[in-house]
Design an enzyme around this catalytic site. Structure first.
Site, short mmCIF file in Angstrom:
data_model
loop_
_atom_site.label_atom_id
_atom_site.label_comp_id
_atom_site.label_asym_id
_atom_site.label_seq_id
_atom_site.Cartn_x
_atom_site.Cartn_y
_atom_site.Cartn_z
N THR A 43 -1.64 5.59 2.34
CA THR A 43 -2.87 4.81 2.34
C THR A 43 -2.99 4.01 3.63
O THR A 43 -2.01 3.44 4.11
CB THR A 43 -2.91 3.85 1.13
OG1 THR A 43 -2.74 4.60 -0.07
CG2 THR A 43 -4.22 3.10 1.06
N LEU B 170 0.86 -1.17 0.00
CA LEU B 170 0.00 0.00 0.00
C LEU B 170 0.90 1.22 0.00
O LEU B 170 2.02 1.18 0.53
CB LEU B 170 -0.90 0.02 1.24
CG LEU B 170 -1.94 -1.09 1.40
CD1 LEU B 170 -2.64 -0.96 2.74
CD2 LEU B 170 -2.96 -1.06 0.27
N ASP B 171 0.43 2.32 -0.58
CA ASP B 171 1.20 3.55 -0.56
C ASP B 171 1.42 4.01 0.87
O ASP B 171 0.63 3.69 1.78
CB ASP B 171 0.48 4.67 -1.32
CG ASP B 171 0.47 4.43 -2.83
OD1 ASP B 171 1.22 3.55 -3.30
OD2 ASP B 171 -0.30 5.11 -3.53
N LYS B 172 2.46 4.79 1.08
CA LYS B 172 2.79 5.32 2.41
C LYS B 172 1.59 6.00 3.05
O LYS B 172 1.31 5.83 4.24
CB LYS B 172 3.96 6.31 2.27
CG LYS B 172 4.31 7.06 3.54
CD LYS B 172 5.40 8.09 3.25
CE LYS B 172 5.65 8.97 4.46
NZ LYS B 172 6.68 10.01 4.19
#
Length: 351
Positions: A146, A142-144
């Site tokens: 998110t 997951l993105d930082k």
């Protein structure tokens, strides 16, 4: 320096000697240096007091908390970070561990990153099982910025099996996002390939962007097939609107494919509805804070100059993993996301 030089000449002429003259000059310099150091210390003290001072305005306090989120996670000891992740464990069995990923914590390391999930997986495994436990393994990312459901595996074999499920699109992923504007139509599918490109500007940088395999013919505006970018990846995202208010919408999103920043790019450039707090994909040619509608600013009780503190409002809400029997994991919205929904008067669906 001129005052110090005069003192030296007077001492020398009066016969006090070279040593006394040097002491006079050095004493003058030390006094000046001490004064400057004292002034600097006073400035630093005032600056620290201002930073510690709790703003009276609730919105300003909220923004201060949001701005400090990722900084705090980068400053803690790895053991403390592993303990935080242990407390956020949603489910575990012999094969997997499911956690609620916090905001601002990167999955992988990189320049300027002190703490990431990958680095504390051996510590987390020992905390969850015992000191002889094998390190946990990443299955997806997951993105930082998110938040939400994230799956870890207890063994290499389990990790490979789960990665294959993601690759073959057997894992159902549902995200929730607050976006600016209202998508038209309110429900549908965005199917546009995505490619990474360099943005040429005064501050050159790279972004993911759309690479459609069609174009509009200039003479009549008709859609015609175009040559696709050979570096582009197929990207498909389903979406539907759950609520709308305050010039914003709450969307449910299902990424069918898993291209980097897919949801953010499809919403911003495909639907023209960037995610609230997505400062990277709200503009193409520059890196600048997101420009918010006046109504949104009023509801958030926010000035445009403070919009840069708004976090990305993208949450991995639900994940269904077919491991023997389907395992369904739902992760509640983080507190800052819930507060934003209330401020914008966006009603969370009851189902």
């Amino acid at each position: 320096m001129a005052a110090g030089g005069g003192a030296a000449r007077r001492c020398w002429r009066s016969g006090a000697g070279l040593a006394q003259a040097v002491r006079g000059v050095c004493g003058s310099r030390r006094a000046t240096a001490a004064l400057r150091a004292e002034e600097l210390a006073e400035r630093l003290r005032k600056s620290e007091e201002q930073q510690r001072e709790v703003p009276k305005d609730p919105t300003q306090r909220w923004l201060r908390e949001l701005a400090a989120m990722s900084q705090q996670l980068q400053q803690v000891h790895p053991n403390v970070l592993a303990k935080i992740l242990k407390q956020r464990t949603l489910y575990q069995n012999g094969e997997i561990v499911v956690i609620d990923k916090p905001y601002g914590l990167p999955v992988h390391g990189g320049p300027g990153i002190k703490n990431c999930i990958a680095d504390v997986l051996p510590i987390l495994a020992k905390m969850l099982e015992n000191m002889k436990a094998e390190p946990l393994h990443l299955c997806h990312r997951l993105d930082k910025e998110t938040t939400g459901v994230m799956v870890l595996a207890r063994s290499k074999e389990a990790a490979e099996k789960i990665r294959l499920l993601f690759k073959t699109r057997q894992v159902e992923k549902i995200y929730w996002a607050i976006v600016l504007g209202d998508p038209d139509p309110v429900e549908g599918v965005v199917e546009i390939p995505i490619v990474e490109k360099e943005v040429q500007s005064h501050q050159s940088h790279y972004k993911m962007t759309l690479a459609p395999n069609y174009r509009l013919r200039p003479e009549d505006g008709k859609v015609v097939k175009a040559r696709g970018n050979r570096h582009a990846e197929r990207a498909v995202t389903r979406y539907r609107r759950l609520a709308a208010a305050s010039a914003c919408s709450l969307l449910e999103l299902q990424p069918i494919t898993g291209v980097k920043h897919q949801i953010r790019v499809h919403l911003a450039y495909g639907l023209g509805c960037p995610i609230l707090g997505d400062h990277k994909y709200s503009h193409w040619s520059k890196l600048a804070p997101q420009k918010l509608p006046e109504l949104t600013l009023r509801r958030l009780k926010l000035e445009q100059s403070k919009a840069r503190h708004l976090p990305l409002h993208l949450h991995a809400h639900r994940l269904c993993l077919p491991l023997g029997q389907p395992l369904d994991f739902v992760c509640k919205l983080p507190l800052f996301f819930q507060k934003t929904l209330r401020k914008l008067e966006l009603d969370i669906p009851k189902d």
